[in-house]
Write an enzyme that holds these catalytic residues in place. Structure first.
Site, mmCIF file in Angstrom:
data_model
loop_
_atom_site.group_PDB
_atom_site.id
_atom_site.type_symbol
_atom_site.label_atom_id
_atom_site.label_comp_id
_atom_site.label_asym_id
_atom_site.label_seq_id
_atom_site.Cartn_x
_atom_site.Cartn_y
_atom_site.Cartn_z
ATOM 1 N N CYS A 107 -21.837 -11.114 -50.833
ATOM 2 C CA CYS A 107 -22.718 -9.995 -49.694
ATOM 3 C C CYS A 107 -21.543 -9.249 -48.668
ATOM 4 O O CYS A 107 -20.364 -8.757 -49.361
ATOM 5 C CB CYS A 107 -23.186 -11.134 -49.281
ATOM 6 S SG CYS A 107 -24.757 -10.859 -48.466
ATOM 7 N N HIS A 108 -21.971 -9.409 -48.112
ATOM 8 C CA HIS A 108 -21.332 -9.270 -46.102
ATOM 9 C C HIS A 108 -19.730 -10.069 -46.006
ATOM 10 O O HIS A 108 -18.835 -9.986 -45.476
ATOM 11 C CB HIS A 108 -21.587 -9.222 -44.795
ATOM 12 C CG HIS A 108 -22.906 -8.198 -44.792
ATOM 13 N ND1 HIS A 108 -24.378 -8.755 -45.237
ATOM 14 C CD2 HIS A 108 -22.525 -6.962 -44.503
ATOM 15 C CE1 HIS A 108 -24.807 -7.480 -45.235
ATOM 16 N NE2 HIS A 108 -24.287 -6.790 -44.491
ATOM 17 N N GLY A 109 -19.194 -11.373 -47.085
ATOM 18 C CA GLY A 109 -18.153 -11.580 -47.143
ATOM 19 C C GLY A 109 -16.716 -10.868 -47.248
ATOM 20 O O GLY A 109 -15.470 -11.081 -47.262
#
Length: 175
Positions: A107-109
């Site tokens: 995801c936003h990782g």
């Protein structure tokens, strides 16, 4: 004997982390035999997930060394936007990757590997919201549930967690 016995993994946490993207991999990797350490700016502090589930950090980021871990898993949410500003986080991520160890993000990782400067020439996926960031960092973005490229594994969202964890375990079991 479990597939990942003897391996030590690192995860990062900060407020507004994506609850499922931290807890599902953490528990699945422990189930497979790995020891997981969740690190944050402060050890023993309670961090709030995006959906309200708390996580108490195991260790403080300062003083950790990439050499003490076999792999890194970076959950998403909005925590990575805070974490990527910390030199320790960028150094741990870069040194893990440069040592040929697995760096997995979901995801936003992906914001953290971007800021660590390790995305050039990599194939990956993420939430569509950071697609441009990854492309601008030199990565080739693919809209797939999981992308494996050398020592990097990436996924898009919580629905992709089964495939994400399957690939992480398969990669680490081949060690």
């Amino acid at each position: 004997m479990a597939e990942l016995d003897g391996l030590r993994g690192l995860m990062f946490v900060e407020d507004v982390y994506e609850d499922l993207e931290l807890w599902y991999p953490r528990l699945r990797l422990v189930e497979a035999g790995a020891t997981m350490v969740v690190a944050a700016p402060e050890a023993g502090r309670r961090y709030a997930g995006k959906n309200g589930y708390p996580c108490v950090s195991d260790a403080a980021l300062d003083g950790l060394r990439a050499a003490d871990f076999d792999f890194l898993v970076v959950p998403g949410g909005f925590a990575p936007d805070k974490l990527r500003r910390m030199e320790t986080v960028k150094t741990l991520t870069r040194e893990t990757f440069q040592a040929g160890k697995l760096v997995a993000h979901i995801c936003h990782g992906g914001w953290i590997p971007i800021s660590a400067g390790i995305m050039a020439g990599m194939r990956c996926t993420s939430t569509p919201g950071i697609r441009d960031d990854l492309v601008n960092a030199g990565a080739t973005w693919e809209d797939r549930e999981v992308v494996v490229d050398r020592n990097m594994i990436s996924s898009r969202k919580p629905d992709d967690l089964p495939a994400f964890c399957r690939e992480i375990i398969a990669h680490l079991a081949r060690r």
